[in-house]
Motif scaffolding. Structure first.
Motif, PDB file in Angstrom:
ATOM      1  N   THR A 199     -13.173 -24.371   4.181  1.00  0.00           N
ATOM      2  CA  THR A 199     -13.037 -24.019   2.762  1.00  0.00           C
ATOM      3  C   THR A 199     -13.345 -25.127   1.769  1.00  0.00           C
ATOM      4  OG1 THR A 199     -10.670 -24.544   2.772  1.00  0.00           O
ATOM      5  CG2 THR A 199     -11.311 -22.250   3.297  1.00  0.00           C
ATOM      6  N   GLU A 200     -13.485 -26.367   2.204  1.00  0.00           N
ATOM      7  CA  GLU A 200     -13.836 -27.435   1.266  1.00  0.00           C
ATOM      8  C   GLU A 200     -15.355 -27.568   1.262  1.00  0.00           C
ATOM      9  OE1 GLU A 200     -11.613 -31.067   1.786  1.00  0.00           O
ATOM     10  OE2 GLU A 200      -9.710 -29.964   1.959  1.00  0.00           O
ATOM     11  N   PRO A 201     -15.988 -27.299   0.118  1.00  0.00           N
ATOM     12  CA  PRO A 201     -17.456 -27.227   0.071  1.00  0.00           C
ATOM     13  C   PRO A 201     -18.169 -28.437   0.666  1.00  0.00           C
ATOM     14  CG  PRO A 201     -16.525 -26.518  -2.014  1.00  0.00           C
ATOM     15  CD  PRO A 201     -15.388 -27.041  -1.185  1.00  0.00           C
ATOM     16  N   GLU A 202     -17.688 -29.646   0.359  1.00  0.00           N
ATOM     17  CA  GLU A 202     -18.367 -30.839   0.871  1.00  0.00           C
ATOM     18  C   GLU A 202     -18.234 -30.950   2.392  1.00  0.00           C
ATOM     19  OE1 GLU A 202     -14.212 -31.835  -0.311  1.00  0.00           O
ATOM     20  OE2 GLU A 202     -15.858 -30.812  -1.302  1.00  0.00           O
ATOM     21  N   LEU A 203     -17.153 -30.454   2.956  1.00  0.00           N
ATOM     22  CA  LEU A 203     -16.988 -30.460   4.413  1.00  0.00           C
ATOM     23  C   LEU A 203     -17.801 -29.336   5.049  1.00  0.00           C
ATOM     24  CD1 LEU A 203     -13.151 -31.170   4.767  1.00  0.00           C
ATOM     25  CD2 LEU A 203     -15.057 -32.795   4.642  1.00  0.00           C
ATOM     26  N   LEU A 204     -17.755 -28.164   4.469  1.00  0.00           N
ATOM     27  CA  LEU A 204     -18.493 -27.002   4.964  1.00  0.00           C
ATOM     28  C   LEU A 204     -19.980 -27.314   5.076  1.00  0.00           C
ATOM     29  CD1 LEU A 204     -17.986 -24.033   5.742  1.00  0.00           C
ATOM     30  CD2 LEU A 204     -18.327 -23.443   3.344  1.00  0.00           C
ATOM     31  N   ALA A 205     -20.516 -28.000   4.085  1.00  0.00           N
ATOM     32  CA  ALA A 205     -21.942 -28.340   4.084  1.00  0.00           C
ATOM     33  C   ALA A 205     -22.306 -29.312   5.208  1.00  0.00           C
ATOM     34  CB  ALA A 205     -22.334 -28.940   2.736  1.00  0.00           C
ATOM     35  N   ARG A 206     -21.351 -30.084   5.673  1.00  0.00           N
ATOM     36  CA  ARG A 206     -21.646 -31.085   6.708  1.00  0.00           C
ATOM     37  C   ARG A 206     -21.758 -30.479   8.107  1.00  0.00           C
ATOM     38  NH1 ARG A 206     -17.821 -36.149   4.893  1.00  0.00           N
ATOM     39  NH2 ARG A 206     -19.007 -36.681   3.046  1.00  0.00           N
ATOM     40  N   TRP A 207     -21.107 -29.353   8.367  1.00  0.00           N
ATOM     41  CA  TRP A 207     -21.170 -28.792   9.719  1.00  0.00           C
ATOM     42  C   TRP A 207     -21.789 -27.393   9.764  1.00  0.00           C
ATOM     43  CZ3 TRP A 207     -18.905 -24.224  11.189  1.00  0.00           C
ATOM     44  CH2 TRP A 207     -17.946 -23.701  10.329  1.00  0.00           C
ATOM     45  N   PHE A 208     -21.888 -26.696   8.628  1.00  0.00           N
ATOM     46  CA  PHE A 208     -22.355 -25.318   8.636  1.00  0.00           C
ATOM     47  C   PHE A 208     -23.650 -25.200   7.853  1.00  0.00           C
ATOM     48  CE2 PHE A 208     -21.436 -20.717   7.321  1.00  0.00           C
ATOM     49  CZ  PHE A 208     -21.883 -20.202   8.514  1.00  0.00           C
ATOM     50  N   MET A 209     -23.567 -24.766   6.625  1.00  0.00           N
ATOM     51  CA  MET A 209     -24.742 -24.648   5.766  1.00  0.00           C
ATOM     52  C   MET A 209     -24.359 -25.092   4.368  1.00  0.00           C
ATOM     53  SD  MET A 209     -26.462 -20.958   6.647  1.00  0.00           S
ATOM     54  CE  MET A 209     -25.012 -20.028   7.153  1.00  0.00           C
ATOM     55  N   PRO A 210     -25.256 -25.810   3.710  1.00  0.00           N
ATOM     56  CA  PRO A 210     -24.960 -26.172   2.329  1.00  0.00           C
ATOM     57  C   PRO A 210     -24.995 -24.938   1.435  1.00  0.00           C
ATOM     58  CG  PRO A 210     -27.075 -27.086   3.035  1.00  0.00           C
ATOM     59  CD  PRO A 210     -26.490 -26.368   4.204  1.00  0.00           C
ATOM     60  N   GLY A 211     -24.170 -24.970   0.424  1.00  0.00           N
ATOM     61  CA  GLY A 211     -24.120 -23.879  -0.542  1.00  0.00           C
ATOM     62  C   GLY A 211     -23.118 -24.232  -1.616  1.00  0.00           C
ATOM     63  N   ASP A 212     -23.028 -23.422  -2.632  1.00  0.00           N
ATOM     64  CA  ASP A 212     -22.099 -23.703  -3.715  1.00  0.00           C
ATOM     65  C   ASP A 212     -20.818 -22.886  -3.558  1.00  0.00           C
ATOM     66  OD1 ASP A 212     -23.672 -21.461  -4.219  1.00  0.00           O
ATOM     67  OD2 ASP A 212     -23.574 -21.674  -6.386  1.00  0.00           O
TER      68      ASP A 212
END
Length: 176
Positions: free
Chosen positions: A28-41
């Motif tokens: 749920t934390e955008p900066e963490l999510l982008a590091r392992w899944f997919m970047p997005g807003d």
């Protein structure tokens, strides 16, 4: 008695040796999510719409751009996201729901993922279900597990030097 395969969904059940709060942060934390899944807003707010960029899959008619919407969440326990192909003219029109459910288990977390909404009578959607099922069970869960293993180190590095510290964040997950 044999359980029939669900042609409308992908179900993944994964134990992670990390506490639910840590797994929730990664989801749920955008900066963490982008590091392992997919970047997005991404933003943890019901009704929030955002896009994510994935790898196009021409064999399934998937353009590679996901139009997503936060449908529901229960803090620390469940996150439900609506997924559609942002460019259905290039492929198939889909309306999928991704639900992550976290259950404390011992010193870790039982993470359940349900990717629902596949048309059992549509050959491209069934091909997508097979490929995405393999991706969820394999690459995505492996990426999440590896990222969680490194998250404590990343938190330490995110201190005074910030997340762009040159001491190794590029290897922290698939998104960085």
């Amino acid at each position: 008695m044999t359980r029939r395969e669900d042609l409308t969904a992908v179900h993944v059940d994964q134990f992670l040796p990390h506490p639910p709060a840590k797994v929730w942060r990664a989801l749920t934390e955008p900066e963490l999510l982008a590091r392992w899944f997919m970047p997005g807003d991404f933003r943890l707010e019901v009704g929030h719409r955002y896009t994510m960029q994935a790898i196009p899959m021409p064999a399934t008619g998937f353009s590679g751009t996901i139009a997503a919407e936060v449908l529901a969440f229960e803090p620390g326990r469940m996150l439900r996201i609506g997924w559609q192909d942002a460019d259905p003219d290039q492929g198939i029109d889909v309306d999928w729901t991704i639900t992550w459910t976290l259950h404390p288990e011992g010193r870790g977390t039982r993470l359940l993922l349900d990717h629902e909404g596949f048309d059992p009578d549509h050959p491209l959607q069934q091909r997508a279900r097979t490929l995405m099922g393999n991706g969820w069970r394999g690459g995505i869960m492996r990426s999440l597990a590896a990222f969680l293993d490194r998250l404590d180190r990343l938190d330490r590095l995110d201190g005074p030097d910030g997340p762009d510290d040159p001491r190794g964040l590029a290897d922290a997950g698939t998104g960085g």
